[in-house]
Design a protein around this motif. Structure first.
Motif, PDB file in Angstrom:
ATOM      1  N   GLY A   1     -20.660 -15.504 -33.228  1.00 26.79           N
ATOM      2  CA  GLY A   1     -20.745 -14.973 -31.791  1.00 26.79           C
ATOM      3  C   GLY A   1     -20.548 -13.536 -31.828  1.00 26.79           C
ATOM      4  O   GLY A   1     -20.435 -12.922 -30.689  1.00 26.79           O
ATOM      5  N   GLU A   2     -20.457 -12.858 -32.998  1.00 21.26           N
ATOM      6  CA  GLU A   2     -20.400 -11.459 -32.944  1.00 21.26           C
ATOM      7  C   GLU A   2     -19.385 -10.786 -32.251  1.00 21.26           C
ATOM      8  O   GLU A   2     -19.424  -9.854 -31.302  1.00 21.26           O
ATOM      9  CB  GLU A   2     -21.741 -10.850 -32.752  1.00 21.26           C
ATOM     10  CG  GLU A   2     -23.195 -11.357 -33.176  1.00 21.26           C
ATOM     11  CD  GLU A   2     -23.100 -11.034 -34.710  1.00 21.26           C
ATOM     12  OE1 GLU A   2     -22.051 -10.335 -35.479  1.00 21.26           O
ATOM     13  OE2 GLU A   2     -24.023 -11.375 -35.478  1.00 21.26           O
ATOM     14  N   MET A   3     -18.032 -11.517 -32.135  1.00 18.96           N
ATOM     15  CA  MET A   3     -17.031 -11.158 -31.503  1.00 18.96           C
ATOM     16  C   MET A   3     -16.774 -11.428 -30.046  1.00 18.96           C
ATOM     17  O   MET A   3     -15.735 -11.465 -29.541  1.00 18.96           O
ATOM     18  CB  MET A   3     -16.518  -9.629 -31.780  1.00 18.96           C
ATOM     19  CG  MET A   3     -16.321  -9.348 -33.215  1.00 18.96           C
ATOM     20  SD  MET A   3     -16.052  -7.411 -33.437  1.00 18.96           S
ATOM     21  CE  MET A   3     -16.763  -6.999 -34.977  1.00 18.96           C
ATOM     22  N   VAL A   4     -18.048 -11.691 -29.315  1.00 19.13           N
ATOM     23  CA  VAL A   4     -18.010 -11.966 -28.150  1.00 19.13           C
ATOM     24  C   VAL A   4     -16.791 -13.008 -27.569  1.00 19.13           C
ATOM     25  O   VAL A   4     -16.096 -12.943 -26.528  1.00 19.13           O
ATOM     26  CB  VAL A   4     -19.233 -12.013 -27.359  1.00 19.13           C
ATOM     27  CG1 VAL A   4     -19.408 -12.537 -25.958  1.00 19.13           C
ATOM     28  CG2 VAL A   4     -20.071 -10.911 -27.437  1.00 19.13           C
ATOM     29  N   PRO A   5     -17.079 -14.320 -28.294  1.00 19.83           N
ATOM     30  CA  PRO A   5     -16.134 -15.549 -27.834  1.00 19.83           C
ATOM     31  C   PRO A   5     -14.792 -15.139 -27.913  1.00 19.83           C
ATOM     32  O   PRO A   5     -13.966 -15.558 -26.788  1.00 19.83           O
ATOM     33  CB  PRO A   5     -16.409 -16.432 -28.729  1.00 19.83           C
ATOM     34  CG  PRO A   5     -17.827 -16.272 -29.363  1.00 19.83           C
ATOM     35  CD  PRO A   5     -18.126 -14.813 -29.002  1.00 19.83           C
ATOM     36  N   PHE A   6     -14.129 -13.968 -28.629  1.00 22.54           N
ATOM     37  CA  PHE A   6     -12.944 -13.881 -28.557  1.00 22.54           C
ATOM     38  C   PHE A   6     -12.361 -13.066 -27.565  1.00 22.54           C
ATOM     39  O   PHE A   6     -11.448 -12.751 -27.278  1.00 22.54           O
ATOM     40  CB  PHE A   6     -12.706 -13.070 -29.982  1.00 22.54           C
ATOM     41  CG  PHE A   6     -12.807 -13.964 -31.254  1.00 22.54           C
ATOM     42  CD1 PHE A   6     -12.136 -14.920 -31.442  1.00 22.54           C
ATOM     43  CD2 PHE A   6     -14.079 -13.885 -31.709  1.00 22.54           C
ATOM     44  CE1 PHE A   6     -12.366 -15.974 -32.625  1.00 22.54           C
ATOM     45  CE2 PHE A   6     -14.556 -14.693 -32.696  1.00 22.54           C
ATOM     46  CZ  PHE A   6     -13.782 -15.847 -33.222  1.00 22.54           C
ATOM     47  N   TYR A   7     -13.474 -12.683 -26.798  1.00 22.00           N
ATOM     48  CA  TYR A   7     -12.982 -11.589 -25.578  1.00 22.00           C
ATOM     49  C   TYR A   7     -13.466 -12.302 -24.117  1.00 22.00           C
ATOM     50  O   TYR A   7     -13.377 -11.493 -23.260  1.00 22.00           O
ATOM     51  CB  TYR A   7     -13.820 -10.225 -25.679  1.00 22.00           C
ATOM     52  CG  TYR A   7     -12.949  -9.462 -26.798  1.00 22.00           C
ATOM     53  CD1 TYR A   7     -11.865  -8.671 -26.445  1.00 22.00           C
ATOM     54  CD2 TYR A   7     -13.385  -9.384 -27.909  1.00 22.00           C
ATOM     55  CE1 TYR A   7     -11.317  -7.850 -27.250  1.00 22.00           C
ATOM     56  CE2 TYR A   7     -12.786  -8.425 -29.011  1.00 22.00           C
ATOM     57  CZ  TYR A   7     -11.833  -7.992 -28.673  1.00 22.00           C
ATOM     58  OH  TYR A   7     -11.069  -7.156 -29.747  1.00 22.00           O
ATOM     59  N   LEU A   8     -14.264 -13.480 -24.379  1.00 22.69           N
ATOM     60  CA  LEU A   8     -14.580 -13.898 -23.136  1.00 22.69           C
ATOM     61  C   LEU A   8     -13.500 -14.030 -21.989  1.00 22.69           C
ATOM     62  O   LEU A   8     -13.830 -13.574 -20.753  1.00 22.69           O
ATOM     63  CB  LEU A   8     -15.220 -15.465 -23.423  1.00 22.69           C
ATOM     64  CG  LEU A   8     -16.579 -15.287 -23.846  1.00 22.69           C
ATOM     65  CD1 LEU A   8     -17.055 -16.668 -24.309  1.00 22.69           C
ATOM     66  CD2 LEU A   8     -17.824 -14.845 -23.206  1.00 22.69           C
ATOM     67  N   SER A   9     -12.463 -14.587 -22.083  1.00 23.22           N
ATOM     68  CA  SER A   9     -11.327 -14.699 -21.011  1.00 23.22           C
ATOM     69  C   SER A   9     -10.900 -13.203 -20.593  1.00 23.22           C
ATOM     70  O   SER A   9     -10.746 -12.951 -19.324  1.00 23.22           O
ATOM     71  CB  SER A   9      -9.992 -15.644 -21.555  1.00 23.22           C
ATOM     72  OG  SER A   9      -9.733 -14.800 -22.657  1.00 23.22           O
ATOM     73  N   ARG A  10     -10.891 -12.435 -21.437  1.00 25.82           N
ATOM     74  CA  ARG A  10     -10.685 -10.864 -21.043  1.00 25.82           C
ATOM     75  C   ARG A  10     -11.851 -10.361 -20.249  1.00 25.82           C
ATOM     76  O   ARG A  10     -11.414  -9.860 -19.146  1.00 25.82           O
ATOM     77  CB  ARG A  10     -10.249 -10.001 -22.257  1.00 25.82           C
ATOM     78  CG  ARG A  10     -10.194  -8.640 -22.115  1.00 25.82           C
ATOM     79  CD  ARG A  10      -8.966  -8.251 -21.265  1.00 25.82           C
ATOM     80  NE  ARG A  10      -8.441  -7.021 -21.221  1.00 25.82           N
ATOM     81  CZ  ARG A  10      -7.716  -6.311 -20.333  1.00 25.82           C
ATOM     82  NH1 ARG A  10      -7.102  -6.910 -19.709  1.00 25.82           N
ATOM     83  NH2 ARG A  10      -7.555  -5.257 -20.386  1.00 25.82           N
ATOM     84  N   LEU A  11     -12.785 -10.382 -20.490  1.00 23.29           N
ATOM     85  CA  LEU A  11     -14.070 -10.164 -19.881  1.00 23.29           C
ATOM     86  C   LEU A  11     -14.252 -10.675 -18.338  1.00 23.29           C
ATOM     87  O   LEU A  11     -14.366 -10.069 -17.418  1.00 23.29           O
ATOM     88  CB  LEU A  11     -15.421 -10.336 -20.392  1.00 23.29           C
ATOM     89  CG  LEU A  11     -15.469  -9.559 -21.604  1.00 23.29           C
ATOM     90  CD1 LEU A  11     -16.797 -10.407 -22.683  1.00 23.29           C
ATOM     91  CD2 LEU A  11     -16.004  -8.250 -21.348  1.00 23.29           C
ATOM     92  N   ASP A  12     -13.749 -12.230 -18.349  1.00 23.83           N
ATOM     93  CA  ASP A  12     -13.723 -12.865 -16.852  1.00 23.83           C
ATOM     94  C   ASP A  12     -12.474 -12.343 -16.173  1.00 23.83           C
ATOM     95  O   ASP A  12     -12.624 -12.062 -15.133  1.00 23.83           O
ATOM     96  CB  ASP A  12     -13.414 -14.419 -17.116  1.00 23.83           C
ATOM     97  CG  ASP A  12     -14.654 -14.982 -17.592  1.00 23.83           C
ATOM     98  OD1 ASP A  12     -15.844 -14.417 -17.546  1.00 23.83           O
ATOM     99  OD2 ASP A  12     -14.677 -16.118 -18.230  1.00 23.83           O
ATOM    100  N   ASP A  13     -11.381 -11.631 -16.711  1.00 22.18           N
ATOM    101  CA  ASP A  13     -10.245 -11.317 -16.070  1.00 22.18           C
ATOM    102  C   ASP A  13     -10.671  -9.771 -15.553  1.00 22.18           C
ATOM    103  O   ASP A  13      -9.957  -9.706 -14.516  1.00 22.18           O
ATOM    104  CB  ASP A  13      -9.204 -11.198 -16.983  1.00 22.18           C
ATOM    105  CG  ASP A  13      -8.553 -12.401 -17.386  1.00 22.18           C
ATOM    106  OD1 ASP A  13      -8.766 -13.565 -16.692  1.00 22.18           O
ATOM    107  OD2 ASP A  13      -7.544 -12.509 -18.556  1.00 22.18           O
ATOM    108  N   VAL A  14     -11.322  -9.022 -16.076  1.00 19.04           N
ATOM    109  CA  VAL A  14     -11.606  -7.874 -15.558  1.00 19.04           C
ATOM    110  C   VAL A  14     -12.791  -7.403 -15.145  1.00 19.04           C
ATOM    111  O   VAL A  14     -13.204  -6.571 -14.482  1.00 19.04           O
ATOM    112  CB  VAL A  14     -11.395  -6.701 -16.815  1.00 19.04           C
ATOM    113  CG1 VAL A  14     -10.239  -6.854 -17.311  1.00 19.04           C
ATOM    114  CG2 VAL A  14     -12.491  -6.820 -17.904  1.00 19.04           C
TER     115      VAL A  14
END
Length: 143
Positions: free
Chosen positions: A43-56
Protein backbone atom coordinates in the motif's frame (compact mmCIF):
# COMPACT_ATOMS: atom_id res chain seq x y z
CA UNK A 1 -11.83 0.29 -14.19
CA UNK A 2 -8.58 -0.77 -12.48
CA UNK A 3 -5.33 1.14 -12.34
CA UNK A 4 -2.04 -0.02 -10.79
CA UNK A 5 -0.18 2.58 -8.77
CA UNK A 6 3.46 2.17 -7.82
CA UNK A 7 4.23 -0.45 -10.45
CA UNK A 8 7.71 0.86 -11.20
CA UNK A 9 10.65 2.19 -9.25
CA UNK A 10 9.62 5.72 -10.25
CA UNK A 11 7.68 7.30 -8.61
CA UNK A 12 9.10 6.53 -5.21
CA UNK A 13 6.98 4.55 -2.78
CA UNK A 14 5.87 7.53 -0.73
CA UNK A 15 4.96 9.47 -3.86
CA UNK A 16 2.74 6.63 -5.09
CA UNK A 17 1.07 6.49 -1.68
CA UNK A 18 0.52 10.25 -1.65
CA UNK A 19 -1.06 9.97 -5.09
CA UNK A 20 -3.62 7.48 -3.70
CA UNK A 21 -4.38 9.93 -0.88
CA UNK A 22 -4.81 12.74 -3.40
CA UNK A 23 -7.34 10.63 -5.30
CA UNK A 24 -9.24 9.98 -2.06
CA UNK A 25 -9.15 13.59 -0.84
CA UNK A 26 -10.09 14.97 -4.27
CA UNK A 27 -13.28 12.93 -4.06
CA UNK A 28 -12.43 10.81 -7.10
CA UNK A 29 -13.82 7.66 -5.49
CA UNK A 30 -17.02 9.46 -4.53
CA UNK A 31 -17.47 10.59 -8.12
CA UNK A 32 -16.43 7.16 -9.47
CA UNK A 33 -17.42 4.69 -6.73
CA UNK A 34 -16.65 1.66 -8.91
CA UNK A 35 -13.06 2.80 -9.58
CA UNK A 36 -10.57 0.38 -8.05
CA UNK A 37 -6.81 0.89 -7.78
CA UNK A 38 -4.02 -1.48 -6.86
CA UNK A 39 -1.32 -0.14 -4.60
CA UNK A 40 1.85 -2.21 -4.42
CA UNK A 41 4.48 -2.60 -1.73
CA UNK A 42 1.93 -3.11 1.06
CA UNK A 43 0.00 0.00 0.00
CA UNK A 44 2.99 2.32 -0.43
CA UNK A 45 3.00 3.27 3.28
CA UNK A 46 -0.61 4.56 3.35
CA UNK A 47 -2.15 1.75 5.45
CA UNK A 48 0.33 2.54 8.22
CA UNK A 49 -1.10 6.08 8.45
CA UNK A 50 -4.82 5.42 7.97
CA UNK A 51 -5.78 5.81 11.63
CA UNK A 52 -3.70 8.98 11.90
CA UNK A 53 -5.28 10.40 8.75
CA UNK A 54 -8.75 9.67 10.12
CA UNK A 55 -7.80 11.37 13.39
CA UNK A 56 -6.68 14.61 11.73
CA UNK A 57 -8.90 14.63 8.61
CA UNK A 58 -12.45 13.70 9.52
CA UNK A 59 -15.24 13.71 6.90
CA UNK A 60 -16.21 17.14 8.24
CA UNK A 61 -12.72 18.39 7.39
CA UNK A 62 -12.41 16.68 4.02
CA UNK A 63 -15.95 17.11 2.72
CA UNK A 64 -16.08 13.38 1.98
CA UNK A 65 -19.06 11.29 3.02
CA UNK A 66 -16.78 8.61 4.57
CA UNK A 67 -13.50 8.44 6.42
CA UNK A 68 -10.26 8.02 4.50
CA UNK A 69 -10.00 4.47 5.86
CA UNK A 70 -13.49 3.60 4.64
CA UNK A 71 -12.71 4.89 1.15
CA UNK A 72 -9.37 3.06 1.14
CA UNK A 73 -10.93 -0.24 2.21
CA UNK A 74 -13.53 -0.07 -0.54
CA UNK A 75 -11.47 1.24 -3.48
CA UNK A 76 -7.85 0.19 -2.95
CA UNK A 77 -6.32 -3.28 -3.28
CA UNK A 78 -2.91 -3.98 -1.76
CA UNK A 79 -0.09 -6.25 -2.94
CA UNK A 80 3.19 -7.12 -1.20
CA UNK A 81 5.17 -6.62 -4.44
CA UNK A 82 8.03 -8.76 -3.25
CA UNK A 83 8.29 -7.26 0.23
CA UNK A 84 7.88 -10.54 2.05
CA UNK A 85 8.10 -9.56 5.71
CA UNK A 86 5.79 -11.03 8.32
CA UNK A 87 5.18 -7.82 10.34
CA UNK A 88 3.93 -6.00 7.24
CA UNK A 89 1.68 -8.93 6.27
CA UNK A 90 0.20 -9.09 9.77
CA UNK A 91 -0.43 -5.34 9.80
CA UNK A 92 -2.12 -5.32 6.39
CA UNK A 93 -4.20 -8.31 7.40
CA UNK A 94 -5.42 -6.43 10.47
CA UNK A 95 -5.90 -2.99 8.91
CA UNK A 96 -6.95 -3.62 5.31
CA UNK A 97 -8.08 -7.25 5.45
CA UNK A 98 -7.38 -10.29 3.33
CA UNK A 99 -10.32 -9.54 1.01
CA UNK A 100 -8.33 -6.64 -0.48
CA UNK A 101 -4.93 -8.39 -0.70
CA UNK A 102 -3.60 -9.80 -3.98
CA UNK A 103 -0.38 -11.79 -3.93
CA UNK A 104 2.42 -10.45 -6.11
CA UNK A 105 6.17 -10.50 -6.51
CA UNK A 106 8.45 -7.71 -7.73
CA UNK A 107 10.25 -9.57 -10.47
CA UNK A 108 12.58 -8.58 -12.13
CA UNK A 109 13.52 -6.02 -9.47
CA UNK A 110 13.70 -8.65 -6.73
CA UNK A 111 14.43 -12.33 -7.15
CA UNK A 112 11.75 -14.85 -6.35
CA UNK A 113 13.95 -16.69 -3.83
CA UNK A 114 12.02 -17.35 -0.63
CA UNK A 115 8.65 -16.30 -2.02
CA UNK A 116 7.01 -19.72 -1.70
CA UNK A 117 8.57 -20.36 1.70
CA UNK A 118 7.28 -17.05 3.04
CA UNK A 119 3.78 -17.72 1.78
CA UNK A 120 3.78 -21.29 3.13
CA UNK A 121 4.74 -20.07 6.62
CA UNK A 122 1.76 -17.71 6.92
CA UNK A 123 -1.01 -18.93 9.20
CA UNK A 124 -3.76 -18.97 6.59
CA UNK A 125 -6.70 -21.23 6.07
CA UNK A 126 -6.99 -22.92 2.66
CA UNK A 127 -9.81 -20.48 1.83
CA UNK A 128 -7.64 -17.47 2.74
CA UNK A 129 -4.79 -18.82 0.60
CA UNK A 130 -7.13 -19.13 -2.36
CA UNK A 131 -8.41 -15.57 -1.85
CA UNK A 132 -4.92 -14.10 -1.81
CA UNK A 133 -3.42 -16.18 -4.61
CA UNK A 134 -6.21 -15.94 -7.15
CA UNK A 135 -9.81 -15.40 -6.00
CA UNK A 136 -9.36 -11.72 -5.09
CA UNK A 137 -7.73 -11.01 -8.45
CA UNK A 138 -10.47 -12.93 -10.23
CA UNK A 139 -13.09 -10.85 -8.44
CA UNK A 140 -11.30 -7.55 -9.13
CA UNK A 141 -10.66 -8.28 -12.80
CA UNK A 142 -14.00 -10.08 -13.25
CA UNK A 143 -12.28 -13.21 -14.55
Amino acid sequence: MVHAIGASRIPAHHEAGIHVLRLILAGVFEQLPDLQVISGHWGEMVPFYLSRLDDVLSPGDTGLSRTITEVYRSNVWVTPSGMFHRPQFDFIRAVVGLDRLIWSADYPFLHLDGTREFFDELDLTPEEREKITHLNAERLFRL
